[in-house]
Design a protein around this motif. Structure first.
Motif, short mmCIF file in Angstrom:
data_model
loop_
_atom_site.label_atom_id
_atom_site.label_comp_id
_atom_site.label_asym_id
_atom_site.label_seq_id
_atom_site.Cartn_x
_atom_site.Cartn_y
_atom_site.Cartn_z
N PRO A 161 0.41 -1.07 0.19
CA PRO A 161 -0.27 -0.37 0.36
C PRO A 161 0.91 0.86 -0.60
O PRO A 161 1.70 1.52 0.45
CB PRO A 161 -0.71 -0.14 1.51
N TYR A 162 0.17 1.94 -0.87
CA TYR A 162 1.10 3.36 -0.60
C TYR A 162 -0.33 4.65 -0.52
O TYR A 162 0.17 5.71 -0.46
CB TYR A 162 1.55 3.74 -1.53
N ALA A 163 -1.53 4.71 -0.37
CA ALA A 163 -2.54 5.68 -0.13
C ALA A 163 -2.77 6.47 1.11
O ALA A 163 -2.20 7.09 0.64
CB ALA A 163 -3.44 5.27 0.38
N SER B 19 -0.45 -7.03 -2.17
CA SER B 19 -1.08 -7.67 -0.59
C SER B 19 -2.52 -7.76 -1.06
O SER B 19 -3.21 -6.65 -1.99
CB SER B 19 -0.52 -6.81 0.22
N GLY B 20 -3.01 -8.65 -0.24
CA GLY B 20 -4.72 -8.45 -0.17
C GLY B 20 -5.15 -7.05 0.25
O GLY B 20 -6.03 -6.64 0.00
N THR B 21 -4.09 -6.19 0.66
CA THR B 21 -5.11 -4.83 1.19
C THR B 21 -4.63 -4.18 -0.28
O THR B 21 -5.74 -2.95 0.25
CB THR B 21 -3.87 -4.55 1.70
N LEU B 22 -4.16 -4.33 -1.51
CA LEU B 22 -4.17 -3.60 -2.23
C LEU B 22 -5.51 -2.98 -2.95
O LEU B 22 -6.04 -2.08 -3.62
CB LEU B 22 -3.77 -4.04 -3.75
N ALA B 23 -6.71 -3.45 -3.14
CA ALA B 23 -7.61 -3.25 -3.24
C ALA B 23 -8.64 -2.32 -2.59
O ALA B 23 -8.61 -0.92 -3.32
CB ALA B 23 -9.34 -4.89 -2.96
N VAL C 46 3.84 3.49 -17.57
CA VAL C 46 3.17 2.68 -15.72
C VAL C 46 3.19 4.04 -14.75
O VAL C 46 3.40 5.17 -14.69
CB VAL C 46 4.47 1.82 -15.22
N PHE C 47 2.22 3.60 -14.18
CA PHE C 47 2.12 4.49 -12.32
C PHE C 47 2.93 3.91 -11.55
O PHE C 47 3.73 4.94 -11.16
CB PHE C 47 0.53 4.40 -12.32
N PHE C 48 2.87 2.88 -10.76
CA PHE C 48 4.15 2.26 -10.77
C PHE C 48 4.64 1.62 -11.19
O PHE C 48 3.84 0.68 -11.79
CB PHE C 48 3.43 1.81 -9.38
N SER D 101 14.69 2.14 -2.62
CA SER D 101 13.94 2.70 -1.94
C SER D 101 12.73 4.60 -2.78
O SER D 101 11.61 4.25 -2.24
CB SER D 101 14.05 3.87 -0.58
N ARG D 102 13.04 4.84 -3.81
CA ARG D 102 12.81 5.88 -4.82
C ARG D 102 12.29 4.57 -6.08
O ARG D 102 11.43 5.50 -6.44
CB ARG D 102 13.42 6.36 -4.67
N ARG D 103 13.02 3.90 -6.11
CA ARG D 103 13.04 3.58 -7.84
C ARG D 103 11.26 3.59 -7.54
O ARG D 103 11.21 2.36 -6.68
CB ARG D 103 13.69 2.21 -8.08
N GLY D 104 10.42 3.34 -8.92
CA GLY D 104 9.71 2.81 -9.16
C GLY D 104 8.19 3.17 -8.55
O GLY D 104 7.29 3.06 -8.96
N ILE D 105 8.47 4.48 -7.81
CA ILE D 105 7.71 5.49 -7.21
C ILE D 105 7.29 6.87 -8.17
O ILE D 105 8.32 7.24 -8.37
CB ILE D 105 7.84 6.18 -5.69
N PRO D 106 6.02 7.04 -8.67
CA PRO D 106 5.97 8.20 -9.24
C PRO D 106 6.09 9.75 -8.64
O PRO D 106 5.23 9.44 -7.44
CB PRO D 106 4.09 7.94 -9.60
N HIS D 107 6.35 10.37 -8.91
CA HIS D 107 6.43 11.56 -8.81
C HIS D 107 6.15 12.77 -9.93
O HIS D 107 7.03 12.55 -10.89
CB HIS D 107 7.91 12.51 -7.78
#
Length: 484
Positions: free
Chosen positions: A70-72, A119-123, A364-366, A441-447
């Motif tokens: 999760p990232y929200a 993870s099952g929490t992604l929805a 891609v977004f992530f 830790s930064r790679r693959g995360i949208p800014h």
């Protein structure tokens, strides 16, 4: 001559069996059995219903959600700026690549090489990010079998995220998803052309049961060659001809040899080496779904996950393959208001076709997914030709290339389509830097891209979109397409 007669007889017999099987599935005599259409033009003869969303309305489209945790609730201020844009529209659309399950309680099995897991929490996480409706059809949809796909859809339902592209049979997988807003209903039709074996959903047919899976567009790959190259293929095919693979005709412009189809290049662009033929049943079935979705909604969106390219599969070549151009324009003619292509993870051009935006590739977004390897994948080593033994282990790569993803996979956009009383009037493009860096830790995360990178990404989009006649203005770090 006898060979041709035999082929005709086999073809006639097969057609009779197909009709009879379909009749058995429907419970009516073969002569009256309704068969699906294999004529895409059937759904293009009448003009579609226009978009009817009310007032000022914004649709936000983002690239593949390829992530595992999760990232929200992030505390990263730069990611929060991106999520503010994602949440700013009336509806936000994306593709969830892969499935999300709890591995400790999941009772199914994994299949193939490289299982993309989330993870099952992604929805719930995607709902909290502001995502309203998404596609589940892609080449990782059945990494954990149809059971993993169905579990992911169950979790999306529980989180209140609408989804399309998967189901207990093909009818369900092709059916549109709907999301209701105060200004109108949005529909989403989703499919994939790049899939793993047995990912396709099937309806019951004859004596066979339905099969869960995803909506797919079947393709036939054709190698485009020059006349001189075809002469070489013909000579080899004649030399190695057999009863199973007879020699081609001397004047044949298409030859099947060695499980490949070769066709003499005609009017395709010079840089295209590969042509993709669409299956007519799938082409027509998708257009029928678009037509039906538009009849039940105010704004129809179509997405496809397609790794195919003009030079093969999954490269970062910006021109789209031939079939996407044909399909996307047909989708608009059938009633689609927005078309979003995804899959290869690289940006492609944008076309405004009859006033409707077509995104040939939004990136891609992530790109931060975890791969769970099976034993058959992890325990596989072939001998070093020099020693006959296992080769020495390679040191871990620090950089994205070589040995990793192309740098182009880390350029992306958030696209916002603005409407005024049902008419698209503008597209806003927000360039993203998805973390092409040594820092894991930064790679693959949208800014949001810094000014220099934003200008570079938008300049690339200008170049990729120019063949479609699309003009992109640059206002600071945002691209603007005005739709007359």
């Amino acid at each position: 001559m006898m060979r041709n007669v035999r082929k005709l007889a086999i073809g006639t017999a097969l057609a009779t069996l197909v009709a009879a099987a379909a009749a058995g599935a429907q419970g009516v005599p073969a002569a009256q059995a309704p068969m699906p259409s294999k004529d895409p033009s059937e759904f293009l003869r009448e003009p579609p219903k226009p978009s009817s969303v009310k007032g000022d309305f914004t649709l936000v489209a983002i690239g593949d959600m390829l992530y595992s945790h999760p990232y929200a609730g992030t505390t990263d201020p730069e990611l929060r700026k991106v999520l503010d844009i994602v949440r700013s529209g009336d509806v936000t659309v994306t593709n969830q690549e892969g499935v999300f399950i709890d591995l400790k309680t999941f009772k199914g099995s994994a299949y193939g090489n490289g299982q993309l897991w989330g993870s099952g929490t992604l929805a719930k996480d995607m709902k909290d990010m502001g995502i309203d409706i998404l596609s589940v059809a892609n080449n990782h949809s059945t990494d954990f079998g149809w059971e993993g796909l169905i579990e992911s859809m169950r979790l999306l339902d529980a989180a209140g995220v609408s989804h399309s592209g998967g189901g207990m049979n093909l009818k369900e997988a092709r059916a549109p998803a709907y999301f209701d807003t105060p200004k109108g209903r949005v529909s989403l039709i989703s499919t994939a052309s790049t899939v793993k074996p047995n990912a396709r959903a099937n309806d019951a047919f004859g004596e066979t049961n339905a099969r869960p899976g995803i909506s797919t567009l079947r393709l036939r790959r054709v190698e485009l060659v020059t006349p001189a190259q075809m002469d070489a293929v013909r000579a080899l095919a004649i030399e190695r001809a057999s009863v199973r693979e007879p020699a081609p005709a001397p004047d044949a412009r298409e030859i099947t040899f060695g499980e490949r189809i070769y066709r003499v290049r005609d009017k395709e662009p010079a840089d295209w080496a590969i042509h993709w033929d669409m299956d007519l049943y799938d082409h027509a079935g998708l257009l029928q779904s678009v037509r039906e979705a538009k009849a039940q909604s105010d704004l129809a969106v179509f997405t496809i996950h397609a790794h195919e390219s003009p030079t093969g599969v999954d490269d970062d070549n910006p021109p789209p393959p031939n079939f996407l151009i044909k399909l996307f324009r047909d989708v608009v003619d059938a009633g689609g208001d927005v078309v979003v292509g995804g899959g290869p993870h690289s940006l492609r051009g944008i076309e405004i076709y009859k006033g409707k935006p077509i995104f040939y590739g939004v990136g891609v977004f992530f790109i931060r997914g975890e791969i769970k390897a099976l034993q058959e994948t992890a325990l596989r080593v072939f001998p070093d030709p020099a020693t006959g033994k296992a080769p020495p282990p390679k040191p871990e790569e620090r950089s994205v290339r070589p040995g990793g993803n192309p740098a182009s996979w880390y350029d992306s956009i958030v696209a916002a389509v603005d409407y005024k009383d049902g008419k698209a009037v503008a597209v806003r493009l927000y360039p993203l830097d998805v973390g092409n860096t040594y820092d894991r830790s930064r790679r693959g995360i949208p800014h949001l891209a810094d000014p220099a990178n934003a200008k570079r990404i938008l300049a690339d989009l200008q170049k990729f979109s120019a063949p479609f006649g699309t003009r992109i203005a640059i206002d600071g770090s945002v691209g603007i397409i005005r739709i007359p």
